[in-house]
Design a protein around this motif. Sequence first.
Motif, short mmCIF file in Angstrom:
data_model
loop_
_atom_site.label_atom_id
_atom_site.label_comp_id
_atom_site.label_asym_id
_atom_site.label_seq_id
_atom_site.Cartn_x
_atom_site.Cartn_y
_atom_site.Cartn_z
N LEU A 179 46.73 37.08 43.55
CA LEU A 179 45.82 38.07 42.98
C LEU A 179 46.54 39.33 42.51
O LEU A 179 45.91 40.23 41.95
CB LEU A 179 44.76 38.46 44.01
CG LEU A 179 43.79 37.35 44.44
CD1 LEU A 179 42.85 37.86 45.52
CD2 LEU A 179 43.00 36.83 43.25
N HIS A 186 41.16 35.38 36.34
CA HIS A 186 40.57 36.56 36.97
C HIS A 186 39.45 37.10 36.08
O HIS A 186 39.53 37.07 34.84
CB HIS A 186 41.64 37.64 37.16
CG HIS A 186 42.69 37.25 38.14
ND1 HIS A 186 43.73 38.07 38.47
CD2 HIS A 186 42.84 36.11 38.89
CE1 HIS A 186 44.51 37.47 39.35
NE2 HIS A 186 43.98 36.27 39.63
N GLU A 200 39.66 43.40 38.46
CA GLU A 200 39.79 42.07 37.83
C GLU A 200 40.52 41.17 38.81
O GLU A 200 41.71 41.35 39.05
CB GLU A 200 40.56 42.18 36.50
CG GLU A 200 39.74 42.76 35.39
CD GLU A 200 40.25 42.32 34.03
OE1 GLU A 200 41.11 41.41 33.98
OE2 GLU A 200 39.78 42.86 33.03
N THR A 201 39.78 40.19 39.36
CA THR A 201 40.36 39.34 40.39
C THR A 201 39.55 38.06 40.48
O THR A 201 38.59 37.83 39.71
CB THR A 201 40.39 40.08 41.73
OG1 THR A 201 41.04 39.26 42.70
CG2 THR A 201 38.98 40.41 42.20
N ASP A 202 39.92 37.21 41.45
CA ASP A 202 39.19 35.97 41.74
C ASP A 202 38.20 36.29 42.87
O ASP A 202 38.63 36.53 44.01
CB ASP A 202 40.17 34.87 42.14
CG ASP A 202 39.47 33.54 42.38
OD1 ASP A 202 38.23 33.50 42.35
OD2 ASP A 202 40.18 32.54 42.59
#
Length: 591
Positions: free
Chosen positions: A569, A442, A480-482
């Motif tokens: 996620l 992430h 904060e992630t993909d």
Amino acid sequence: MPSIRRSLIGYFLLLMGVTFLGVGLIVDGFVSAANAARQAADEARLQLDYKVRCRDSADKFDEELLIHAQSLARELRKSYADSANRAVRNEPARRNQLAAGTLAIALGLDRWSALVAGATTGQRSVLETVYWRTVSMMQTEEFSRRSVDDSDHPGLFQIHLPRTATGRPTPVRPSRQAFDFPLDPDRMDRDPAIPEDHHDFADVAIPNVGVFRVVVYRYQLLGRLLGNFPSRGPRDAGRAGPLPAPMNLPGIYVQYARPKADLDALLDAHHAKLDEDLVALDRETADYLRRFLGLLLLVGAVGFAALFAGSWWIVRRGLKPLATLTAAVGRVSEKDFLLPVAAADLSEDLLPIHARLTHTLDALRRAFEREKQAVGDISHELRTPLAALRTTLDVALRKPRDAEQYRGTLADCREIARQLSRLVDRILTLAALDSGQGERPHVAVDVSDIAMECVAVIRPLAESHDLTFRAEVTPGVMAETDPDRLREVMMNLLHNAVEYNRPGGKVTLCVSADAAGVRVAVADTGIGMAPAVRGQIFERFYRADASRHATGVHAGLGLAIVKEYLTRLGGTIDVSSEPDRGTTFTVTLPA
């Protein structure tokens, strides 16, 4: 992993062993304390018996000494009376003189001279004859044997007669006795008030001989003998009246002794008997404790063996419901997911397992059913475009066509191939998620930018379906992630909002942030869903009847992919919908 049965038996036996050991130690402590108290009481009783035996033996020893002293006194009286009677028979005319002489011997010749004035020489001659004859007789071996040697415990004796004219007491003893037992020489004169038959005991040490137990026995010779003589009779010249009655006259002392070692031997024998009894008591106590310990160990061993034998049956009976459940699970197959055992046939401890297994088997049954339906749906979805593709090609090949017609046919074939490719891609995506592949780190991204990118793609599609599209995006929302998977989630939700909407409807995208995290909401005014449908829309290959209103390829995989993505996620998705009024999907991501 060890067997449950062996583990239970081992734990059970260990627990019982510890219990037996604890109970055994407690019982042994109580019994040992009680036995120690009993032993102390028995030892006290033996000590008391020992003291009583010693006292009785000492009393018996002194009693025997006194009996022998009294026997000597009787012999002395008898001998003196015989001597006096012989003197009277030989000189009958001088009876009163003899009686007076008897009194003189009892008083002592020196004292008689002071009390009776004018005693004649003849009286003294007769009385001294009787006196010395008696003394000589007592010094003979015959008197000694008759007085002492015939007893069970021979001893030594000594007789103290009153003072003679010489002023000293006359000790008389057997000729074989070479020493005297001490006696206070003034006692006869100083202590005339001692009653007749008085006696006392003492331990006397004789140098070079040993220690003796001595009894001193006093008696009055005169009082025993006056009865043998008349108190009245012919009077001597110059005498008037009867003889005066004797009052508080001195006595004769008889001493009889035996070696103190005889008494000590008796006491030593009693002490040896006490030691033997104490040793026997200790041995008896030790034997009792040993027998008790052996019995306790035997009972414990028998009980432990019985528990060991019975524990197999107890554990087997206790695990019988588990065996029943195991057999029932073994009969479950892919064709029949029903658990063939009722909850009432199981123990209370297995009811949660039974409920969990039933729930799991129901889930597996539904999953198998969905898989079967998915295979049918995929087959249907694949067969439709493939049939369309084959039909298009067959129509194009029936007769010669011009270039434009072939170009149109190829364009149709390409669209069909694109739909097939999208379907295959979704299936491959789920397969990759199930296998754990494709995990990516992430990173910090601007969710607002991703949302605007999706708006740019979906807005033309919405307008082509005669829909109004509105975007309410708060700028600068970070998370904060993909980014790729988040984009895929937004595109799927927006695409469904367009596909399941009505002409003239609305599609709204809202992006905001608060303390709980980042929120992305996609709302439409389309056909909506019933409550029963909302619980199943995230299952793979599930398609509600309302989905038939949509256009394009729909195999029931889009929302399943959205759910898997959000799980990875760290986000959640909620849905609220009413039939014929629209649906809203709300995605929440960590800030």
